[in-house]
Design a protein around this motif. Structure first.
Motif, PDB file in Angstrom:
ATOM      1  N   UNK A  25      29.077 -65.866 -22.677  1.00  0.00           N
ATOM      2  CA  UNK A  25      28.405 -64.713 -23.592  1.00  0.00           C
ATOM      3  C   UNK A  25      27.224 -64.446 -23.077  1.00  0.00           C
ATOM      4  N   UNK A  26      27.231 -63.126 -22.853  1.00  0.00           N
ATOM      5  CA  UNK A  26      26.353 -61.952 -22.761  1.00  0.00           C
ATOM      6  C   UNK A  26      24.806 -62.273 -23.830  1.00  0.00           C
ATOM      7  N   UNK A  27      23.704 -61.780 -23.307  1.00  0.00           N
ATOM      8  CA  UNK A  27      22.338 -61.766 -23.842  1.00  0.00           C
ATOM      9  C   UNK A  27      22.630 -60.233 -24.804  1.00  0.00           C
ATOM     10  N   UNK A  28      23.643 -59.285 -25.184  1.00  0.00           N
ATOM     11  CA  UNK A  28      23.896 -58.415 -26.455  1.00  0.00           C
ATOM     12  C   UNK A  28      24.837 -59.705 -27.246  1.00  0.00           C
ATOM     13  N   UNK A 187      30.454 -51.852 -22.976  1.00  0.00           N
ATOM     14  CA  UNK A 187      30.439 -52.458 -21.910  1.00  0.00           C
ATOM     15  C   UNK A 187      29.526 -53.492 -22.522  1.00  0.00           C
ATOM     16  N   UNK A 188      30.244 -55.001 -21.753  1.00  0.00           N
ATOM     17  CA  UNK A 188      30.459 -56.629 -22.578  1.00  0.00           C
ATOM     18  C   UNK A 188      29.463 -57.083 -21.773  1.00  0.00           C
ATOM     19  N   UNK A 189      29.792 -57.121 -20.329  1.00  0.00           N
ATOM     20  CA  UNK A 189      29.072 -57.584 -19.216  1.00  0.00           C
ATOM     21  C   UNK A 189      28.820 -56.332 -18.474  1.00  0.00           C
ATOM     22  N   UNK A 190      28.026 -56.512 -17.587  1.00  0.00           N
ATOM     23  CA  UNK A 190      28.085 -56.233 -16.037  1.00  0.00           C
ATOM     24  C   UNK A 190      27.881 -56.228 -14.570  1.00  0.00           C
ATOM     25  N   UNK A 191      28.216 -57.939 -14.814  1.00  0.00           N
ATOM     26  CA  UNK A 191      28.406 -58.764 -14.280  1.00  0.00           C
ATOM     27  C   UNK A 191      28.562 -59.865 -14.044  1.00  0.00           C
TER      28      UNK A 191
END
Length: 352
Positions: A25-28, A187-191
């Motif tokens: 899971x991403x920071x956002x 955009x959930x993840x950039x990479x």
């Protein structure tokens, strides 16, 4: 019915247990629930039932499988809600980054009858020790397999026309990046890094097809070990990174430093040497055109297969010992209370 994608964020590799769990899971994120508990404690079932329900409601759900038991889940991610539920126990220990804010621990161990569990103490300890020995053997075989792989690669390189492959790579890169970009709105993840396949007690467990479905252009790279498959993908990855594209990077299940599958979101394009890529391919890149097969030493390939079989058997032994621990814990757990936790958690997720 929503879209279901399946993958692994941990792997049994030649480097030992390899983790990409920080990419679950991403920071956002909106919410991360971390489950703590015991073998047989219902963590995987809880996640599976919540994930299946939300998928039926039309949400995109990722099921993140356990490499040591692909029938079980290590985590799930509900894409539109940016919510994940993860097993935070060993070997993928997770703790809250933002406790009290977005991250929450759910302790399922509180539902154990500790007096009853005490009866099985010696059997649990013995099974845990046997489990540890089995993993030691599995990773030792996989580490040895790496050395054989290096021998095969070095021998095969003697038969490769690298001038021809480099020229082909240049043309592929030009073709891929000439495609018109599409806009990515959410955009959930950039990479993001993960595995689509894993070495498991059943052999290679592979969910690559769930990642490839629906992608407009898929380049499948076909060739022997040492012919440059991962090198081509790495060059495309480097170029895509320089251009700032959103990337999904899926690593080789045995040699995690290699990129097996690369998804460039804005170009709706995927490049892979995973065997499942061929049936989805819009473009096939056959490196055998630049390879002299007479350099192949079949006995090295046979030794490679033997070591992989031994690693698989050791992973099966580890799973069997884990199953013994589960059987001892199951009678001591109040599953009715875990069901209530699941129902409460599902209501909260839907309301967020």
């Amino acid at each position: 019915m929503g879209n279901i994608r399946r993958m692994f964020f941990g792997g049994n590799t030649s480097n030992g247990f390899y983790s990409f769990h920080n990419y679950i899971i991403s920071e956002n994120r909106k919410k991360l629930y971390i489950l703590k508990g015991m073998p047989g404690g219902g963590k995987s079932s809880l996640m599976k039932r919540i994930g299946e329900y939300l998928s039926k409601q039309g949400f995109t759900v990722e099921f993140h499988h356990c490499p040591s038991d692909p029938d079980s889940l290590d985590s799930i991610f509900i894409t539109e809600k940016r919510i994940a539920i993860a097993d935070g126990t060993s070997p993928h220990i997770m703790d809250p980054v933002y406790p009290g804010l977005t991250d929450e621990i759910i302790d399922l161990a509180q539902f154990i009858d500790r007096n009853m569990l005490k009866i099985y103490e010696d059997e649990i300890i013995n099974a845990k020790s046997a489990n540890k020995r089995a993993y030691f053997n599995a990773f030792s075989y996989l580490k040895s397999l790496r050395h054989i792989h290096d021998i095969i690669v070095e021998r095969n390189r003697q038969g490769v026309d690298f001038e021809g492959i480099n020229a082909k790579t240049k043309l592929i890169i030009e073709e891929i990046f000439s495609e018109k970009e599409k806009e990515i709105k959410d955009i959930v993840f950039t990479e993001r890094h993960a595995f689509t396949a894993a070495n498991s007690p059943k052999g290679l467990a592979d969910y690559t097809d769930t990642v490839l479905e629906g992608i407009k252009r898929i380049y499948y790279i076909k060739g022997e070990k040492g012919t440059g498959k991962s090198t081509i993908i790495k060059k495309i990855y480097d170029e895509a990174k320089i251009r700032g594209f959103i990337l999904e990077v899926y690593h080789d299940p045995t040699f995690p430093e290699k990129i097996e599958t690369l998804n460039i979101k804005e170009l709706d394009t995927c490049i892979t040497y995973n065997r499942n890529g061929e049936k989805y391919a819009t473009n096939i890149i056959d490196l055998s055109e630049h390879f002299d097969e007479r350099v192949i030493n079949n006995s090295d390939y046979e030794l490679y297969s033997i070591l992989m079989e031994k690693a698989t058997l050791s992973l099966m032994e580890a799973k069997n010992n884990h199953h013994i621990m589960e059987k001892k814990y199951i009678p001591t757990i109040d599953y009715s209370k875990i069901d209530k936790v699941r129902e409460s958690l599902l209501k909260e997720i839907i309301s967020l």
